[in-house]
Design an enzyme around this catalytic site. Structure first.
Site, PDB file in Angstrom:
ATOM      1  N   LYS C  81       0.856  -1.191   0.000  1.00  0.00           N
ATOM      2  CA  LYS C  81       0.000   0.000   0.000  1.00  0.00           C
ATOM      3  C   LYS C  81       0.888   1.235   0.000  1.00  0.00           C
ATOM      4  O   LYS C  81       1.923   1.251   0.684  1.00  0.00           O
ATOM      5  CB  LYS C  81      -0.908  -0.035   1.239  1.00  0.00           C
ATOM      6  N   SER C 156      -9.756   2.152   2.840  1.00  0.00           N
ATOM      7  CA  SER C 156      -8.806   2.829   1.968  1.00  0.00           C
ATOM      8  C   SER C 156      -7.816   1.883   1.288  1.00  0.00           C
ATOM      9  O   SER C 156      -7.193   2.287   0.305  1.00  0.00           O
ATOM     10  CB  SER C 156      -8.031   3.865   2.774  1.00  0.00           C
ATOM     11  N   SER C 180     -10.086  -0.075   7.149  1.00  0.00           N
ATOM     12  CA  SER C 180      -9.480   0.083   5.824  1.00  0.00           C
ATOM     13  C   SER C 180      -8.843  -1.167   5.236  1.00  0.00           C
ATOM     14  O   SER C 180      -8.533  -1.196   4.051  1.00  0.00           O
ATOM     15  CB  SER C 180      -8.444   1.210   5.851  1.00  0.00           C
TER      16      SER C 180
END
Ligand SMILES: [Mg+2]
Ligand SMILES: [Zn+2]
Lengths: 96, 496, 485
Positions: C81, C156, C180
């Site tokens: 990420k 996210s 997330s």
């Protein structure tokens, strides 16, 4: 309704410029969120919060100097620099 | 200015850089005189993803300070974020301790100036509110149309020592800072080198009519970086506030700056512009438990306080105040002195005088320090005289082996060569003339000289002091080598 | 039908590499081929340095040849990420603000992955600074749900979830502040674990809300999730909130009969989609059929979780994101005459609308006159929520709920209504507030869209949660299931 929301003051504190439209939108959206937050005001809560996390001295760092990045690496990622220092527009007043 | 009617009330916030090798929340090293941004790592620079980790030494130095001033060391301390934007502040928040500082309370003994340099002034205790551990910011400099930022200073450990509003004059404030500097340096907590910006001070000043108990509205002057600056600023600020009130105007709560060059203060911001720092507990640093074992261990490192030491020198060692006050300002000097005294305990005053007058003067001169520079800050590192040798010199003088005048000569030689006084006396043949026969002959010659007849007559008539007039010429004829004690004895015998 | 390399689980890859049936180079070449075919469509990766990936794969193959393999992850790609620092790689957080930044240091988890021989495989899209539940707040690109490209992947960590379910990578790192990892895992039909707060070092994870953020493993099977978790969980003195003991463990065999599973009262009621409720109920029924004890639990302060979360998270974020000012790194506005103007313009140009909204909200709840009513009360509410959860977890081994009330929504559907979007996290937020481990496990479909259920356990009970999930996984066909793309 707006719970004392002074969008100009907040924008200044947060160092953000907002257009007139943004101010209107954010005021409306944040007011809606703050209304939703009223559950907190009404809730029966403990008188104080617990201490979130406690550590003992074993979590501390020893006073051993490590390797710095070096001015070259620092200025390499800086948007503007001069002779190893980071340059910014002139600071008018020395207050902080 | 009608200062008689007005009382000034002062509280100080003193920032001192703690004596550590690494920074307070990062492992980057710090120290004076490095090239810009060479002492910066990802944590200091506040790069995304970096986290603070508290330096153990910084915490222990802060605790040690607390123990030095008799503060309480709470079982836990914690850090908060103080949010404000400024280019020298890498994260745009400062890690500080708002609600749970590392030390609470405590007091600092101060000594006010006496009526003259030889007279010890009044002592008072100034209470401390607390002291907390935080981080320093970077340095800004200005060049032409822009400014430059160097983050070497960012993250240097700062202890902020906050006094109660117990100070009542600029002189008390200066005395407080002097005492703090002595305590901080002697405990090894901080170096307090003001020229390097290691001690900076904010002064909260208000005035009120004498007898009034309510505090007046205060101003806060930020970033004073010398003791004289603090003194000058308080005098200035007191006068300004008296002027305001006497003109019928009100004092406004404001934050002020100080221009040391023209000796004037100026307004930085008023209450309306006061920052909203949005303090909250730092979620990256958990609350820190301080063990009682650590406190007990550090308690053993607490040195004798400077004014307790001064009192001991005066009362137990019979050292004059003037010498004692110089000795206590620097702990290595005091220790040096005490080693010397241990070697010749019967004349501590003599040793003290030699240290404070001769040794410090020579050290100061040889270090190239400017005339009138703070003599107490002289380094003993380069001193070639050993404490025991200095003691031996005093002993030789006390025993009459050499004269005081010879002692000066020996001292100079000792300072240059590091040799023992015994060696020097022997190699230079400086042994005091104690040959009674020769001395008796000289005395007979001198008292036969008609020019001293008047003095002899006076002495015989009972004026003790008149005898001194004879000693000079005798000493002169022996080229200063005669033992003064012996001269006195023989002279009295000769005069009957 | 022969399995394609991209379909292999990390555990299978590890076995094949060990047996010499596969090289890391062959694997990454297959994955990069798929990346070229699909990434434009899915939008999962924002950056992939192919030469670097090949070099890492070759190095791994060389180690293997020399008999110096570093462990079960050696040679296996892990997607990262884009809020986790990798030295020499961009660290954008999918924000214009950090677009120019190349990280000069490695996060702790990246050091751990390097030490384990894993291949650092590209940067994954996300909501800007991890603020969002749809990845629509990325300033870089859109990411789509591989199960339905008209829909959001969740967020996210939407890039991570989409990459896994599209078969672009076998393992990925996500981060979870309020859901997330778990919410996109649920939406994309994969497994996502948010570990106990403090299990994995946050050093090098760009902070959104420090007291809530955790890095966690995302995978397509429970075994893969364990494999990655064990590589990430190690003590790190650079994060004072990270445990200083090693908590890596073998996955225990749990006897279903001894498991007590708590189901919060009324959890499948209002706001939960019918098919989500049905899939969750089926999971509860499965555990019951295995002999687990199902116990209804009462968590009276559940209603406070979302407001508490948004006060605490935005307050911390407003301060965490203050450092992005154009002075030291990142975007600097070209037109400014004073530092204040420069900082203000840089921030205004660099941050997207959701980030600005949260900074303003967080600034408000901390500001003079309001901090007591909002921030301080939220801390008190957080204490209460934590206490209720810990008390419940003394009576049961874990809590079971849906992960998200409704399946993945259409792109653009909720972007204009922040409050609606905030309610996506209603089931996932309490675990962050209480610092508890929580896991999302695929458990069925709502129409063609994946649905996950959610397990929350006591601190450091990851292995128990994973073992319970493996019971479910073994009995169902949801593991390592990829949509046709
Ligand atoms: Mg201050
Ligand atoms: Zn301070």
């Amino acid at each position: 309704m707006s719970q004392g929301l002074d969008i100009d003051h907040l924008a200044k504190l947060a160092r953000l410029n907002l257009t007139a439209d943004e101010k209107k939108l954010y005021t409306q959206q944040l007011s809606q969120v703050l209304t939703y937050f009223e559950a907190l005001a009404k809730a029966d809560l403990p008188p104080t919060a617990d201490v979130a996390m406690v550590v003992d001295e074993s979590a501390l760092r020893s006073d051993e100097p490590g390797k710095p990045l070096g001015a070259e690496a620092v200025t390499k990622i800086a948007p503007a620099s001069h002779d190893g220092q980071i340059s910014v527009p002139r600071v008018v007043d020395d207050e902080s | 200015m009608s200062n008689a009617e007005w009382e000034v009330v002062i509280g100080l916030e003193v920032h001192v850089q703690l004596h550590t090798r690494a920074k307070v929340f990062a492992s980057a090293p710090w120290g004076f005189g490095q090239e810009p941004n060479e002492q910066v790592d990802p944590v200091v620079l506040g790069l995304p993803g970096t986290l603070p980790v508290v330096n153990r030494e910084a915490v222990e130095k802060a605790i040690l300070f607390g123990l030095v001033v008799g503060a309480e060391i709470p079982a836990q301390c914690a850090w908060d974020r103080k949010n404000y934007f400024y280019p020298d502040n890498p994260k745009n928040y400062q890690l500080t301790q708002k609600d749970f500082p590392v030390t609470m309370g405590g007091k600092v003994e101060i000594e006010l100036p006496g009526a003259s340099r030889n007279v010890q002034g009044e002592h008072k205790f100034i209470r401390l509110h607390h002291a907390h551990l935080e981080e320093d910011v970077g340095k800004l400099s200005h060049s032409g149309s822009g400014s430059l930022v160097d983050y070497n200073r960012a993250g240097v450990p700062l202890l902020e020592i906050v006094s109660e509003p117990d100070l009542r004059s600029a002189a008390e404030a200066a005395a407080f800072l002097n005492a703090l500097v002595m305590m901080l340096t002697q405990a090894g907590v901080a170096d307090c080198d003001m020229e390097k910006g290691q001690l900076r001070c904010d002064a909260n000043v208000s005035i009120r009519r004498r007898g009034e108990t309510k505090l007046g509205t205060r101003s806060e002057t930020k970033n004073l970086n010398s003791i004289s600056g603090v003194r000058d600023c308080i005098i200035y600020e007191t006068a300004r506030q008296v002027r305001e009130l006497e003109a019928g105007r009100a004092i406004v709560q404001e934050t002020r700056g100080w221009n040391a060059e023209n000796g004037r203060g100026y307004v930085l911001r008023d209450k309306e512009d006061a920052h909203d720092y949005r303090y909250f507990p730092d979620p990256d640093i958990p609350t820190l438990k301080i063990s009682r074992e650590t406190v007990q261990r550090l308690q053993k490192q607490v040195p004798e306080s400077p004014y307790a030491r001064q009192q001991r020198y005066i009362e137990k060692l019979n050292v004059p105040y003037t010498a004692a006050s110089v000795l206590i300002a620097q702990s290595d000097l005091a220790q040096w002195f005490e080693v010397a005294v241990a070697a010749h305990p019967s004349n501590a005053a003599g040793i003290a005088n030699l240290v404070v007058n001769d040794l410090l003067r020579e050290l100061s001169a040889s270090s190239g320090a400017a005339e009138g520079a703070d003599i107490a800050k002289v380094s003993l590192a380069s001193c070639r005289i050993q404490p025991a040798h200095l003691a031996a010199l005093v002993k030789l003088t006390d025993e009459g082996t050499i004269s005081k005048q010879q002692a000066k000569e020996v001292f100079t030689e000792m300072f240059q060569s590091g040799q023992s006084p015994v060696q020097i006396v022997e190699s230079k043949g400086l042994k005091q003339n104690s040959d009674t026969g020769e001395l008796e002959k000289i005395i007979q010659e001198v008292i036969a000289d008609p020019s001293v007849a008047k003095s002899i007559a006076e002495y015989r008539a009972g004026n003790e002091k008149a005898i001194n007039a004879l000693k000079g010429p005798i000493m002169k004829r022996t080229q200063g080598k005669a033992n003064p004690v012996l001269i006195d004895q023989l002279l009295r015998k000769a005069l009957g | 039908m022969a399995q394609e390399l991209y379909q292999l689980s990390a555990t299978e890859i590890s076995q094949r590499l060990a047996k010499g049936e596969l090289t890391s180079r062959a694997l990454v070449e297959a994955l990069m081929k798929r990346y070229h075919a699909l990434n434009k469509k899915v939008g999962a990766f924002t950056h992939l340095d192919e030469a670097d990936v090949l070099a890492q794969a070759d190095a791994s193959d060389a180690r293997r040849k020399a008999g110096k393999t570093l462990g079960p992850l050696d040679g296996i790609p892990v997607g990262i990420k884009d809020n986790i620092a990798v030295k020499g790689q961009p660290l954008t957080c999918s924000s214009k603000m950090l677009a120019p930044l190349v990280s000069p240091y490695d996060a702790h988890v990246i050091e751990s992955l390097r030490a384990a021989g894993a291949i650092l495989y590209g940067r994954l899209n996300m909501d800007e600074f991890a603020m969002g539940s749809s990845t629509e707040n990325s300033a870089v690109q859109k990411t789509f749900n591989p199960w339905d490209l008209a829909r959001i992947p969740g967020g996210s960590s939407g890039g991570s979830a989409a990459a896994l379910s599209a078969g672009l990578v076998p393992l990925a790192l996500g981060s979870d502040t309020g859901g997330s990892i778990r919410q996109p895992a649920s939406h994309c039909g994969i497994i996502g674990l948010k570990p106990t707060y403090g299990l994995i070092s946050r050093y090098g994870l760009v902070a959104f809300a420090s007291s809530l953020d955790q890095i966690g493993p995302m995978a397509r099977t429970i075994d893969d999730c364990v494999l990655l978790l064990n590589a990430l969980a190690s003590p790190d003195a650079r994060d004072m909130t990270c445990f200083n003991k090693n908590h890596r463990q073998q996955l225990p065999e749990v006897a279903a009969k001894s498991l007590r599973i708590g189901v919060p009262k009324g959890v499948l009621g209002k706001g939960v989609g019918a098919e989500v409720a049905a899939a969750t109920q089926a999971a509860i029924d499965f555990y019951k059929s295995q002999g687990c004890t199902i116990i209804e639990v009462d968590l009276p302060s559940s209603d406070l979780a979302v407001p508490t979360y948004y006060v605490v998270a935005t307050a911390e974020a407003s301060s965490n994101l203050a450092r992005y000012d154009g002075v030291r790194y990142g975007h600097r506005s070209a037109n400014a005459k004073t530092p204040i103007e420069m900082m203000t313009n840089s921030r205004s140009e660099g941050f997207g609308p959701e980030v600005k909204r949260r900074i303003l909200l967080g600034t408000f709840v901390l500001s003079a006159g309001y901090a007591d009513a909002y921030y301080v009360r939220a801390l008190r509410a957080r204490s209460k929520i934590r206490a209720e959860h810990l008390a419940a977890l003394e009576k049961v081994d874990m809590l079971l709920t849906p992960t998200v009330p409704t399946p993945a929504f259409k792109a653009g559907e909720k972007i204009s209504d922040p409050l609606q979007l905030y309610l996506e996290d209603i089931f996932t937020i309490p675990a962050n507030l209480a610092g508890l481990p929580a896991l999302s496990v695929p458990c069925g479909k709502s129409g063609h869209l994946p649905v996950g259920f959610h397990l929350v356990g006591a601190p450091l009970s990851e292995n128990k949660l994973l073992a319970a999930a493996r019971l479910f996984e073994a009995a169902h066909g949801f593991a390592n299931q990829l949509p046709t793309l």
